[in-house]
Design a protein around this motif. Structure first.
Motif, PDB file in Angstrom:
ATOM      1  N   ARG A  92       0.842  -1.212   0.000  1.00  0.00           N
ATOM      2  CA  ARG A  92       0.000   0.000   0.000  1.00  0.00           C
ATOM      3  C   ARG A  92       0.868   1.249   0.000  1.00  0.00           C
ATOM      4  O   ARG A  92       1.997   1.223   0.507  1.00  0.00           O
ATOM      5  N   GLU A  98     -16.449  -0.119 -11.894  1.00  0.00           N
ATOM      6  CA  GLU A  98     -16.811  -0.862 -10.689  1.00  0.00           C
ATOM      7  C   GLU A  98     -15.974  -2.146 -10.632  1.00  0.00           C
ATOM      8  O   GLU A  98     -15.432  -2.594 -11.652  1.00  0.00           O
ATOM      9  N   GLY A 139     -13.153   8.097 -10.583  1.00  0.00           N
ATOM     10  CA  GLY A 139     -11.716   8.235 -10.337  1.00  0.00           C
ATOM     11  C   GLY A 139     -11.473   8.498  -8.856  1.00  0.00           C
ATOM     12  O   GLY A 139     -12.323   9.085  -8.172  1.00  0.00           O
TER      13      GLY A 139
END
Ligand code: NAP
Ligand code: HSE
Length: 420
Positions: free
Chosen positions: A49, A183, A295
């Motif tokens: 991350r 999605e 976005g």
């Protein structure tokens, strides 16, 4: 200090953390307090991350944390986030979500459950455009006559590239996915369901219509081909996925479908990932909203605005913007009775009598033809392309069924509605 737990730290969640960090000083000034994300929840703890907050893979770690004031749900899905959000409300925690799919099914139960607890969802419709705020608050003095717009960034991105660059559908969808617009299951985008979820949210705020996706007309853009695009260009149209709510008398029609729009119309100029919404109120007249519809950063801008608002004011109710039933006698118009102009394309055998049989079928179904084109194609077949004057949906569906079964029909008829 306000403490926030983010359940789902993907495209949007990571941008929420970034904005709260990068714009911290300005946000504190606006909120009147510091806002800090103290916990995040993801599915895969092993993934690398770009942010540094304590992570867990159990949403209940956020719900049960007594220090957390605001739960931000950005995981997606319908029933699982619904359970989680309900649990947050039961604990008295404020909720912010961007989850239109969950709201399309559960918004009335959530309004009931939230009561006086803040429940905000600005990012659920049209990404970065503050359309919920505009409709629920800015236009609350008006009867809403119509809401019409482009509310799916992925579809608009694909259609724009198909129109402007002759791009193919599949690789352009892949690009939209890579850009973080689509999605988790892009079938929701291209099938029109995501736009329908957004429409249902707006229809509740504007009309208190408690409909589900199954109750309304939903079509996507999967069937749009370069043939349709060249017809559109030849007759001065562009193709857009439109989202429409329109009140006529005591009925409201709700529909999502691809449409041919005259290229001189304002809505035709909304391209790429941009969304645009026109809302007509009986007192204000037409108001227009334009901006990025998908976005990470654009969507997170709306999520963070909700967090700031809650930090400022503590609570805000009611969630859908009305205390008692809004317009008691309004009902949902049947899909069959919707009136539109239509474009139809079909492949037929190129032989004597076929064209007259097809045009007779239009007359039999009480449909008046406005323009017609015939294009020869391979194998002795021809493509017939028609546009009609206004017709009733059930008549168009009737002719499509009959044409599909005709012996001379070589490819299933495709229909696109025409919206001026
Ligand atoms: P995303 O990139 O797929 O992120 C989803 C996040 O939720 C990921 O961090 C994922 O974990 C986590 N997650 C999913 N299921 C989970 C579970 N069962 N338990 C724990 N964590 C779970 O999705 P997104 O694009 O950010 O969208 C999030 C929400 O915002 C959706 O409701 C979407 O409809 C809505 N939205 C998105 C946009 C947009 O432009 N992207 C715009 C408006 C609204 P991992 O990271 O481990 O996979
Ligand atoms: N998938 C959605 C879109 C995200 O493309 O519009 C924004 O709601």
């Amino acid at each position: 200090m306000i403490k926030v737990g983010v359940i789902g730290v993907g495209t949007v969640g990571a941008s929420v953390i970034k904005i709260l960090h990068d714009n911290a000083e300005m946000i504190s000034a606006r909120a009147g307090t510091q806002i800090r994300v103290t916990r995040g929840v993801v599915r895969d703890l092993g993934k690398k991350r770009d942010f540094d907050i304590p992570l867990s893979d159990n949403p209940m770690d956020v719900i049960n944390d007594p220090d957390i004031d605001i739960v931000v749900e950005l995981m997606g899905g319908i029933e699982e986030p619904f359970k989680i959000v309900k649990a947050a409300l039961v604990q008295g925690k404020a909720v912010v979500t961007a989850n239109k799919a969950m709201l399309a099914y559960h918004r009335y139960e959530l309004q009931e459950l939230a009561g006086n607890i803040a429940f905000e969802y600005e990012a659920s419709v049209a990404g970065g455009i503050p359309i919920i705020n505009a409709l629920r608050d800015g236009l609350s003095a008006n009867h809403i006559e119509s809401i019409k717009g482009i509310m799916n960034g992925t579809c608009n991105y694909i259609l724009t590239k198909m129109m402007d660059e002759g791009a193919d559908f599949e690789p352009t969808l892949k690009e939209a996915q890579e850009l973080g617009y689509a999605e988790a299951d892009p079938a929701f985008d291209i099938g029109g369901f995501d736009a329908a979820h957004k429409l249902l949210i707006l229809a509740s705020i504007a009309y208190d219509i408690d409909a589900k996706p199954e109750d309304i007309l939903i079509e996507g853009i999967e069937h749009v081909t370069q043939d349709d695009i060249s017809f559109a260009k030849e007759f001065g149209y562009v193709i857009k996925l439109l989202t429409i709510a329109k009140k006529t008398g005591d009925e409201v029609e709700l529909r999502v479908h691809a449409a041919l729009v005259k290229k001189t119309e304002m809505i035709a100029k909304i391209d790429g990932v941009m969304n645009g919404v026109s809302v007509i109120g009986d007192m204000v007249g037409e108001t227009l909203y334009y901006g990025p519809g998908a976005g990470g950063d654009a969507t997170a801008s709306a999520v963070v605005a909700n967090i700031i608002d809650i930090a400022r004011s503590g609570k805000r109710s009611p969630m859908l913007g009305f205390q008692t039933s809004l317009e008691k006698d309004l009902k949902l118009k049947s899909k069959d009775e919707i009136i539109s102009k239509y474009y139809l394309r079909m492949g037929v055998e190129d032989k004597p009598g076929v064209l007259s049989a097809v045009t007779k079928m239009f007359a039999d179904h009480n449909i008046s033809i406005e323009t017609m084109l015939q294009r020869p194609c391979a194998n002795g077949n021809a493509n017939l392309l028609f546009s009609t004057h206004e017709a009733v949906e059930k008549n168009i569906q009737g002719i499509i069924k009959e044409l599909s079964a005709a012996s001379y029909t070589k490819s299933t008829p495709t229909m696109i509605r025409i919206e001026a």
